[in-house]
Design a protein around this motif. Structure first.
Motif, PDB file in Angstrom:
ATOM      1  N   LYS A  98      14.973  -3.947   1.310  1.00  0.00           N
ATOM      2  CA  LYS A  98      13.561  -4.318   1.197  1.00  0.00           C
ATOM      3  C   LYS A  98      12.948  -3.736  -0.067  1.00  0.00           C
ATOM      4  O   LYS A  98      13.486  -2.823  -0.679  1.00  0.00           O
ATOM      5  CB  LYS A  98      12.786  -3.835   2.424  1.00  0.00           C
ATOM      6  CG  LYS A  98      13.209  -4.504   3.718  1.00  0.00           C
ATOM      7  CD  LYS A  98      12.296  -4.099   4.862  1.00  0.00           C
ATOM      8  CE  LYS A  98      12.670  -4.819   6.151  1.00  0.00           C
ATOM      9  NZ  LYS A  98      11.756  -4.435   7.272  1.00  0.00           N
ATOM     10  N   GLU A  99      11.807  -4.275  -0.436  1.00  0.00           N
ATOM     11  CA  GLU A  99      11.095  -3.764  -1.596  1.00  0.00           C
ATOM     12  C   GLU A  99      10.364  -2.467  -1.236  1.00  0.00           C
ATOM     13  O   GLU A  99      10.028  -2.215  -0.077  1.00  0.00           O
ATOM     14  CB  GLU A  99      10.095  -4.802  -2.096  1.00  0.00           C
ATOM     15  CG  GLU A  99      10.744  -6.048  -2.666  1.00  0.00           C
ATOM     16  CD  GLU A  99       9.727  -6.986  -3.307  1.00  0.00           C
ATOM     17  OE1 GLU A  99      10.160  -7.967  -3.920  1.00  0.00           O
ATOM     18  OE2 GLU A  99       8.523  -6.724  -3.173  1.00  0.00           O
ATOM     19  N   ARG A 100      10.090  -1.688  -2.259  1.00  0.00           N
ATOM     20  CA  ARG A 100       9.319  -0.467  -2.060  1.00  0.00           C
ATOM     21  C   ARG A 100       7.914  -0.847  -1.607  1.00  0.00           C
ATOM     22  O   ARG A 100       7.301  -1.778  -2.146  1.00  0.00           O
ATOM     23  CB  ARG A 100       9.267   0.329  -3.351  1.00  0.00           C
ATOM     24  CG  ARG A 100       8.667   1.708  -3.205  1.00  0.00           C
ATOM     25  CD  ARG A 100       8.746   2.475  -4.518  1.00  0.00           C
ATOM     26  NE  ARG A 100      10.127   2.702  -4.933  1.00  0.00           N
ATOM     27  CZ  ARG A 100      10.463   3.448  -5.989  1.00  0.00           C
ATOM     28  NH1 ARG A 100       9.528   4.034  -6.708  1.00  0.00           N
ATOM     29  NH2 ARG A 100      11.726   3.599  -6.316  1.00  0.00           N
ATOM     30  N   GLU A 101       7.391  -0.132  -0.629  1.00  0.00           N
ATOM     31  CA  GLU A 101       6.058  -0.434  -0.120  1.00  0.00           C
ATOM     32  C   GLU A 101       5.193   0.823  -0.066  1.00  0.00           C
ATOM     33  O   GLU A 101       5.676   1.940   0.121  1.00  0.00           O
ATOM     34  CB  GLU A 101       6.147  -1.059   1.283  1.00  0.00           C
ATOM     35  CG  GLU A 101       6.696  -0.153   2.349  1.00  0.00           C
ATOM     36  CD  GLU A 101       6.632  -0.776   3.743  1.00  0.00           C
ATOM     37  OE1 GLU A 101       6.159  -1.910   3.881  1.00  0.00           O
ATOM     38  OE2 GLU A 101       7.059  -0.093   4.702  1.00  0.00           O
ATOM     39  N   PHE A 102       3.913   0.591  -0.209  1.00  0.00           N
ATOM     40  CA  PHE A 102       2.924   1.659  -0.163  1.00  0.00           C
ATOM     41  C   PHE A 102       2.812   2.209   1.254  1.00  0.00           C
ATOM     42  O   PHE A 102       2.837   1.455   2.225  1.00  0.00           O
ATOM     43  CB  PHE A 102       1.577   1.115  -0.633  1.00  0.00           C
ATOM     44  CG  PHE A 102       0.429   2.021  -0.360  1.00  0.00           C
ATOM     45  CD1 PHE A 102      -0.479   1.739   0.643  1.00  0.00           C
ATOM     46  CD2 PHE A 102       0.241   3.167  -1.114  1.00  0.00           C
ATOM     47  CE1 PHE A 102      -1.547   2.574   0.900  1.00  0.00           C
ATOM     48  CE2 PHE A 102      -0.827   4.011  -0.865  1.00  0.00           C
ATOM     49  CZ  PHE A 102      -1.713   3.711   0.148  1.00  0.00           C
ATOM     50  N   VAL A 103       2.656   3.524   1.371  1.00  0.00           N
ATOM     51  CA  VAL A 103       2.477   4.169   2.672  1.00  0.00           C
ATOM     52  C   VAL A 103       1.104   4.829   2.781  1.00  0.00           C
ATOM     53  O   VAL A 103       0.331   4.532   3.688  1.00  0.00           O
ATOM     54  CB  VAL A 103       3.580   5.213   2.922  1.00  0.00           C
ATOM     55  CG1 VAL A 103       3.316   5.963   4.233  1.00  0.00           C
ATOM     56  CG2 VAL A 103       4.949   4.565   2.942  1.00  0.00           C
ATOM     57  N   ALA A 104       0.814   5.745   1.857  1.00  0.00           N
ATOM     58  CA  ALA A 104      -0.448   6.473   1.941  1.00  0.00           C
ATOM     59  C   ALA A 104      -0.763   7.098   0.598  1.00  0.00           C
ATOM     60  O   ALA A 104       0.135   7.412  -0.173  1.00  0.00           O
ATOM     61  CB  ALA A 104      -0.387   7.558   3.012  1.00  0.00           C
TER      62      ALA A 104
ATOM     63  N   GLY B 226       0.502  10.550  -3.419  1.00  0.00           N
ATOM     64  CA  GLY B 226       0.766   9.821  -2.191  1.00  0.00           C
ATOM     65  C   GLY B 226       2.224   9.466  -2.030  1.00  0.00           C
ATOM     66  O   GLY B 226       3.095  10.053  -2.676  1.00  0.00           O
ATOM     67  N   TRP B 227       2.449   8.466  -1.161  1.00  0.00           N
ATOM     68  CA  TRP B 227       3.804   8.134  -0.745  1.00  0.00           C
ATOM     69  C   TRP B 227       4.044   6.629  -0.701  1.00  0.00           C
ATOM     70  O   TRP B 227       3.159   5.852  -0.299  1.00  0.00           O
ATOM     71  CB  TRP B 227       4.056   8.705   0.653  1.00  0.00           C
ATOM     72  CG  TRP B 227       3.915  10.188   0.712  1.00  0.00           C
ATOM     73  CD1 TRP B 227       2.768  10.895   0.939  1.00  0.00           C
ATOM     74  CD2 TRP B 227       4.949  11.157   0.510  1.00  0.00           C
ATOM     75  NE1 TRP B 227       3.031  12.250   0.894  1.00  0.00           N
ATOM     76  CE2 TRP B 227       4.359  12.436   0.637  1.00  0.00           C
ATOM     77  CE3 TRP B 227       6.317  11.081   0.250  1.00  0.00           C
ATOM     78  CZ2 TRP B 227       5.097  13.618   0.504  1.00  0.00           C
ATOM     79  CZ3 TRP B 227       7.038  12.248   0.115  1.00  0.00           C
ATOM     80  CH2 TRP B 227       6.436  13.492   0.244  1.00  0.00           C
ATOM     81  N   PHE B 228       5.256   6.283  -1.066  1.00  0.00           N
ATOM     82  CA  PHE B 228       5.798   4.942  -0.875  1.00  0.00           C
ATOM     83  C   PHE B 228       7.093   5.103  -0.095  1.00  0.00           C
ATOM     84  O   PHE B 228       7.615   6.207   0.064  1.00  0.00           O
ATOM     85  CB  PHE B 228       6.111   4.269  -2.221  1.00  0.00           C
ATOM     86  CG  PHE B 228       4.904   3.827  -2.985  1.00  0.00           C
ATOM     87  CD1 PHE B 228       4.076   4.735  -3.631  1.00  0.00           C
ATOM     88  CD2 PHE B 228       4.572   2.476  -3.087  1.00  0.00           C
ATOM     89  CE1 PHE B 228       2.960   4.328  -4.340  1.00  0.00           C
ATOM     90  CE2 PHE B 228       3.470   2.049  -3.801  1.00  0.00           C
ATOM     91  CZ  PHE B 228       2.661   2.982  -4.435  1.00  0.00           C
ATOM     92  N   ARG B 229       7.631   3.995   0.374  1.00  0.00           N
ATOM     93  CA  ARG B 229       8.935   4.029   1.027  1.00  0.00           C
ATOM     94  C   ARG B 229       9.696   2.743   0.731  1.00  0.00           C
ATOM     95  O   ARG B 229       9.088   1.702   0.443  1.00  0.00           O
ATOM     96  CB  ARG B 229       8.806   4.238   2.537  1.00  0.00           C
ATOM     97  CG  ARG B 229       8.161   3.087   3.276  1.00  0.00           C
ATOM     98  CD  ARG B 229       7.944   3.455   4.751  1.00  0.00           C
ATOM     99  NE  ARG B 229       7.363   2.364   5.512  1.00  0.00           N
ATOM    100  CZ  ARG B 229       6.976   2.462   6.775  1.00  0.00           C
ATOM    101  NH1 ARG B 229       7.127   3.629   7.444  1.00  0.00           N
ATOM    102  NH2 ARG B 229       6.451   1.419   7.399  1.00  0.00           N
ATOM    103  N   GLN B 230      11.008   2.860   0.816  1.00  0.00           N
ATOM    104  CA  GLN B 230      11.854   1.699   0.605  1.00  0.00           C
ATOM    105  C   GLN B 230      12.981   1.707   1.632  1.00  0.00           C
ATOM    106  O   GLN B 230      13.809   2.623   1.648  1.00  0.00           O
ATOM    107  CB  GLN B 230      12.424   1.683  -0.814  1.00  0.00           C
ATOM    108  CG  GLN B 230      13.182   0.417  -1.140  1.00  0.00           C
ATOM    109  CD  GLN B 230      13.480   0.274  -2.623  1.00  0.00           C
ATOM    110  OE1 GLN B 230      13.433   1.243  -3.379  1.00  0.00           O
ATOM    111  NE2 GLN B 230      13.762  -0.937  -3.063  1.00  0.00           N
ATOM    112  N   ALA B 231      12.985   0.688   2.461  1.00  0.00           N
ATOM    113  CA  ALA B 231      14.036   0.522   3.460  1.00  0.00           C
ATOM    114  C   ALA B 231      15.177  -0.279   2.852  1.00  0.00           C
ATOM    115  O   ALA B 231      14.978  -1.022   1.886  1.00  0.00           O
ATOM    116  CB  ALA B 231      13.472  -0.189   4.685  1.00  0.00           C
TER     117      ALA B 231
END
Length: 123
Positions: free
Chosen positions: A40-46, A32-37
């Motif tokens: 901001k902290e890394r967050e779960f995507v899918a 799956g995928w996470f993202r980090q803006a």
């Protein structure tokens, strides 16, 4: 040791689409995928289980993003539609041998991470 290599990031206008790919060097289980803006902290995507029977999305991307995988190629995809400026982030592919339902839970880390690919959505 499994290596994950992402591709498909780039610059797109708001409302546009991108498809991310992540190729694994070996068989993996949940992917799956996470993202980090920025800032901001890394967050779960899918996330998706090996069989595809369990799929999870963050509320912020439901209805816009679609995760899929090709087990013959050890590859997971993230189709991102109706992109918004707030989707701008570095997107990280991840793989894990545990339950897909644990993805994104506080303190739960993935077995493997990719190096990340930048997605920038302009307004």
């Amino acid at each position: 040791q499994v290596q994950l290599v992402e591709s498909g990031g780039g610059l797109v206008q708001a409302g546009g689409s991108l498809r991310l790919s992540c190729a694994a060097s070996g068989r993996t289980f949940s992917m799956g995928w996470f993202r980090q803006a920025p800032g901001k902290e890394r967050e779960f995507v899918a996330a998706m289980s090996w069989s595809g029977g369990n799929i999870y999305y963050a509320d912020s991307v439901k209805g816009r993003f679609t995760i899929s995988r090709d087990n013959a190629k050890n590859t997971v995809y993230l189709q991102m539609n109706s992109l918004k400026p707030e989707d701008t982030a570095v997107y990280y592919c991840a793989a894990d041998s545990g339950s897909t339902s644990r993805w994104g839970l506080p303190g739960y880390d993935m077995d493997y991470w990719g190096q990340g690919t930048q997605v920038t959505v302009s307004s």
